[in-house]
Write a protein that holds these residues in place. Structure first.
Motif, PDB file in Angstrom:
ATOM      1  N   UNK A 181      45.670  18.421  -2.723  1.00  0.00           N
ATOM      2  CA  UNK A 181      45.263  19.125  -1.509  1.00  0.00           C
ATOM      3  C   UNK A 181      45.386  18.177  -0.323  1.00  0.00           C
ATOM      4  N   UNK A 182      45.381  18.763   0.856  1.00  0.00           N
ATOM      5  CA  UNK A 182      45.456  17.967   2.083  1.00  0.00           C
ATOM      6  C   UNK A 182      44.212  18.252   2.912  1.00  0.00           C
ATOM      7  N   UNK A 183      43.258  17.338   2.936  1.00  0.00           N
ATOM      8  CA  UNK A 183      42.006  17.575   3.665  1.00  0.00           C
ATOM      9  C   UNK A 183      42.209  17.541   5.177  1.00  0.00           C
ATOM     10  N   UNK A 184      41.214  18.037   5.877  1.00  0.00           N
ATOM     11  CA  UNK A 184      41.139  17.870   7.323  1.00  0.00           C
ATOM     12  C   UNK A 184      40.317  16.615   7.589  1.00  0.00           C
ATOM     13  N   UNK A 185      40.959  15.597   8.135  1.00  0.00           N
ATOM     14  CA  UNK A 185      40.256  14.369   8.504  1.00  0.00           C
ATOM     15  C   UNK A 185      39.950  14.401   9.995  1.00  0.00           C
ATOM     16  N   UNK A 186      38.831  13.778  10.337  1.00  0.00           N
ATOM     17  CA  UNK A 186      38.388  13.819  11.729  1.00  0.00           C
ATOM     18  C   UNK A 186      37.908  12.441  12.176  1.00  0.00           C
ATOM     19  N   UNK A 234      41.437  15.521  15.111  1.00  0.00           N
ATOM     20  CA  UNK A 234      41.428  16.001  13.735  1.00  0.00           C
ATOM     21  C   UNK A 234      42.765  16.622  13.376  1.00  0.00           C
ATOM     22  N   UNK A 235      43.103  16.529  12.104  1.00  0.00           N
ATOM     23  CA  UNK A 235      44.328  17.127  11.593  1.00  0.00           C
ATOM     24  C   UNK A 235      44.290  17.052  10.074  1.00  0.00           C
ATOM     25  N   UNK A 236      45.070  17.901   9.432  1.00  0.00           N
ATOM     26  CA  UNK A 236      45.238  17.765   7.992  1.00  0.00           C
ATOM     27  C   UNK A 236      46.154  16.577   7.732  1.00  0.00           C
ATOM     28  N   UNK A 237      45.721  15.699   6.834  1.00  0.00           N
ATOM     29  CA  UNK A 237      46.483  14.480   6.555  1.00  0.00           C
ATOM     30  C   UNK A 237      45.985  13.878   5.252  1.00  0.00           C
ATOM     31  N   UNK A 238      46.622  12.778   4.846  1.00  0.00           N
ATOM     32  CA  UNK A 238      46.218  12.106   3.606  1.00  0.00           C
ATOM     33  C   UNK A 238      45.082  11.117   3.819  1.00  0.00           C
ATOM     34  N   UNK A 239      44.898  10.655   5.057  1.00  0.00           N
ATOM     35  CA  UNK A 239      43.815   9.712   5.285  1.00  0.00           C
ATOM     36  C   UNK A 239      43.897   9.040   6.637  1.00  0.00           C
TER      37      UNK A 239
END
Length: 256
Positions: A134-139, A149-154
């Motif tokens: 999955x690709x989480x939303x990191x903030x 914020x954006x969906x990314x790997x880290x």
């Protein structure tokens, strides 16, 4: 002068070099305590100088153990943080005894998760997804409440010292080592985000899914979704004993 000699454990070359280092210290009547660096990191006080025998990883770990200047002797790879090679120690010691050196201070990071304060971080804080499917939303939340914020790997937050490490591999800029700033790298974002250079004011990281928190590539912990990682400039500084003044020391070690 009282010296803490930190030796990388189970490293044959470091052990062999330590024999010569100890002879040199004895010649100058310098008291020393020999410590073999294993999986645990003890805290030490009452010393005037720490000497490390190993690579950059050994130096990074030493920064968490002592609050005195560190002289890094490179027994390993590139030795970006080290000051000298083993063959140079005898002459270096003569200069140190005469006071012909200076102390360089480097900014470190403090990391707080739900009130748990981790040991100071010299290079970088990596906050990366725990599962590949999955690709989480990191903030990233900035001091005045602004959010990126954006969906990314880290995410990765680096110091100027860490700018020549993993941050550089991610396409981040190289910063002069004595500056105080944060470099924020976004890892594989769905919407392209360039690296950010920020003043060293507190920021907060979070993710919608479980993620790993990795500190200086040496310690890690799995965090649950929406746990907040607070990053700020540490009150502690890493201190390195230097023999010669050089600008952009780490870039030169990389061969530029």
């Amino acid at each position: 002068m009282k010296v803490l000699l930190i030796i990388k454990d189970k490293n044959k070359e470091a052990l062999e070099v330590s024999l010569r280092i100890k002879e040199n210290l004895k010649e100058f009547g310098i008291d020393y305590f020999e410590y073999f660096l294993s999986s645990e990191e003890d805290k030490f006080s009452g010393y005037d100088l720490a000497i490390t025998l190993g690579g950059d990883g050994t130096i990074i770990r030493a920064c968490k153990m002592v609050k005195v200047p560190i002289l890094g002797i490179n027994v390993g790879g590139r030795g970006i943080l080290a000051e000298i090679k083993p063959k140079d120690f005898s002459e270096a010691l003569k200069r140190i005894v005469k006071g012909e050196f200076f102390v360089e201070k480097r900014m470190m990071l403090e990391v707080d998760v739900k009130g748990k304060i981790y040991p100071p971080v010299l290079n970088e804080v990596l906050f990366i997804k725990a599962e590949p499917l999955y690709t989480p939303l990191f903030k990233v939340t900035l001091p005045l409440g602004d959010e990126i914020s954006s969906k990314m790997d880290g995410l990765m937050v680096s110091t100027p010292t860490g700018s020549t490490g993993h941050s550089y591999s991610l396409g981040g800029p190289i910063a002069q080592e004595d500056l105080e700033l944060f470099i924020v790298n976004f890892i594989a974002p769905l919407n392209r985000l360039p690296p950010l250079i920020l003043p060293p004011n507190p920021i907060t990281l979070s993710s919608t899914h479980p993620s790993f928190l990795v500190l200086d590539g040496q310690n890690y912990e799995k965090l649950e979704s929406e746990e907040r990682v607070k990053v700020k400039k540490s009150n502690s500084y890493a201190e390195f004993l230097r023999l010669d003044k050089k600008s952009l020391r780490q870039i030169r070690k990389l061969g530029f």
